[in-house]
Write an enzyme that holds these catalytic residues in place. Structure first.
Site, PDB file in Angstrom:
ATOM      1  N   ARG A 106      64.910  40.910  30.100  1.00 42.33           N
ATOM      2  CA  ARG A 106      65.049  41.979  29.111  1.00 42.33           C
ATOM      3  C   ARG A 106      66.429  42.632  29.190  1.00 42.33           C
ATOM      4  O   ARG A 106      67.284  42.416  28.339  1.00 42.33           O
ATOM      5  CB  ARG A 106      63.928  43.022  29.323  1.00 42.33           C
ATOM      6  CG  ARG A 106      63.720  43.958  28.121  1.00 42.33           C
ATOM      7  CD  ARG A 106      64.633  45.146  28.101  1.00 42.33           C
ATOM      8  NE  ARG A 106      64.545  45.992  29.292  1.00 42.33           N
ATOM      9  CZ  ARG A 106      65.367  46.988  29.542  1.00 42.33           C
ATOM     10  NH1 ARG A 106      66.354  47.274  28.697  1.00 42.33           N
ATOM     11  NH2 ARG A 106      65.255  47.709  30.647  1.00 42.33           N
ATOM     12  N   CYS A 147      74.696  47.590  29.379  1.00 47.30           N
ATOM     13  CA  CYS A 147      74.022  48.511  28.470  1.00 47.30           C
ATOM     14  C   CYS A 147      74.777  48.524  27.150  1.00 47.30           C
ATOM     15  O   CYS A 147      75.976  48.806  27.117  1.00 47.30           O
ATOM     16  CB  CYS A 147      73.972  49.924  29.047  1.00 47.30           C
ATOM     17  SG  CYS A 147      73.263  51.122  27.901  1.00 47.30           S
ATOM     18  N   HIS A 186      73.984  49.703  38.849  1.00 48.66           N
ATOM     19  CA  HIS A 186      74.955  48.766  38.289  1.00 48.66           C
ATOM     20  C   HIS A 186      76.122  48.651  39.264  1.00 48.66           C
ATOM     21  O   HIS A 186      76.409  49.578  40.025  1.00 48.66           O
ATOM     22  CB  HIS A 186      75.429  49.242  36.917  1.00 48.66           C
ATOM     23  CG  HIS A 186      74.418  49.020  35.839  1.00 48.66           C
ATOM     24  ND1 HIS A 186      74.763  48.853  34.519  1.00 48.66           N
ATOM     25  CD2 HIS A 186      73.068  48.934  35.867  1.00 48.66           C
ATOM     26  CE1 HIS A 186      73.674  48.679  33.784  1.00 48.66           C
ATOM     27  NE2 HIS A 186      72.631  48.730  34.589  1.00 48.66           N
TER      28      HIS A 186
END
Length: 310
Positions: free
Chosen positions: A24, A249, A218
């Site tokens: 995802r 993102c 991250h």
């Protein structure tokens, strides 16, 4: 393989649950559409490598994330996969679609900052939380588990520093509305270990226990593993990671890749912390997906292990 050598360190959990986000969060930014059969095979291979929680897809409007527009086609292809398969939902319509396809775990996504709430959800922080209240209530009524993603917990590209009290307040509100777990997102990768420890300690003081928390780092500034270790030392046992280091993102341009699952497993294996993951099979899966994406994996562990084999 005999490496890494297992040398436990004091004060760490015996086992960590990896929340795999590659299918995802990892794929959502890919410009070239990945065929649904490849996505299904990716999830299947991740499960076969020992991952027990694999975030499968998102039920957002296709206009916003075209890569995940095939959620309805994907879900029937993976209904026999032996793993938890949570999905992201943006609103009640997305929830209804997910539940109709048999989803038993869902996630909603909120922001600790006003700027990102506006960029990502086109709402204020309060407005986004109000939108999620009926979604969470309906999911819980249907017997589904609910995770709350909280972005920009450690810094924001528009606002800079994010007060710890602000992150704690929104986390508390997500739990109060019924979320079972909060994933604390370092969306632009600016966290450092002291900041991680302080946020977790302040959350504990606010009544949020470690078993309700996950961390999502991250690696923009190379801090993801150091921050993960700090969270483990504090007692958190759920860590988000993305196979091969895929993802970023779409609404925060400075957000580079997620913590690579292979890098995480290498560290945990060396510390003697159980994950149930076979790093060889996981690496092979990321190499396979990298070929389909047409570029090498950014994970250092994947590169090291795959070069060793060639």
């Amino acid at each position: 393989m005999t490496l890494p050598m297992t040398v436990p360190a004091p004060g760490l959990p015996a086992r960590v649950r990896i929340h795999e986000v590659g299918p995802r969060d990892g794929l959502q930014n890919e410009k070239a559409l990945v065929p649904v059969a490849i996505k299904a095979e990716f999830i299947r291979r991740l499960a076969e490598a020992g991952l027990t929680t694999i975030e499968a897809t998102s039920f957002v409007h296709p206009q916003w994330v075209p890569q995940l527009a095939d959620a309805e086609q994907l879900m029937p292809l993976i209904d026999d996969v032996a793993a938890r398969l949570p999905v992201l939902v943006p609103n009640e319509r997305g929830l209804d679609r997910a539940l109709a396809l048999g989803a038993r775990e869902i996630a909603v996504f909120a922001s600790a900052t006003e700027s990102f709430a506006k960029a990502n959800l086109n709402r204020t922080v309060d407005g986004a939380l109000e939108m999620f209240e009926p979604v969470v209530a309906k999911a819980k009524d249907a017997g589904a588990a609910v995770r709350g993603y909280l972005s920009m917990c450690f810094g924001d590209p528009w606002e800079g520093q994010v007060p710890i009290s602000q992150t704690v307040s929104v986390s508390r509100r997500l739990l109060d509305m019924g979320c079972d777990e909060i994933s604390l997102g370092d969306t632009i990768g600016v966290a450092t270990p002291g900041h991680v420890r302080e946020l977790l300690a302040t959350l504990n003081e606010a009544g949020v226990t470690n078993d309700r928390l996950a961390v999502h780092f991250h690696d923009t500034y190379g801090q993801a593993l150091a921050n993960t270790l700090a969270a483990l030392q504090h007692g958190v046992t759920t860590v988000d990671a993305s196979a091969g280091g895929l993802g970023g993102c779409p609404y925060a341009k400075s957000a580079t890749g997620n913590l690579a699952t292979e890098d995480l497993v290498w560290m945990l294996d060396g510390l003697g912390i159980e994950t149930g993951v076979d790093i060889g099979r996981l690496t092979a899966t990321s190499v396979w997906m990298a070929r389909h994406l047409g570029r090498p994996s950014p994970s250092r562990t994947v590169r090291a292990l795959s070069q060793k084999e060639t």
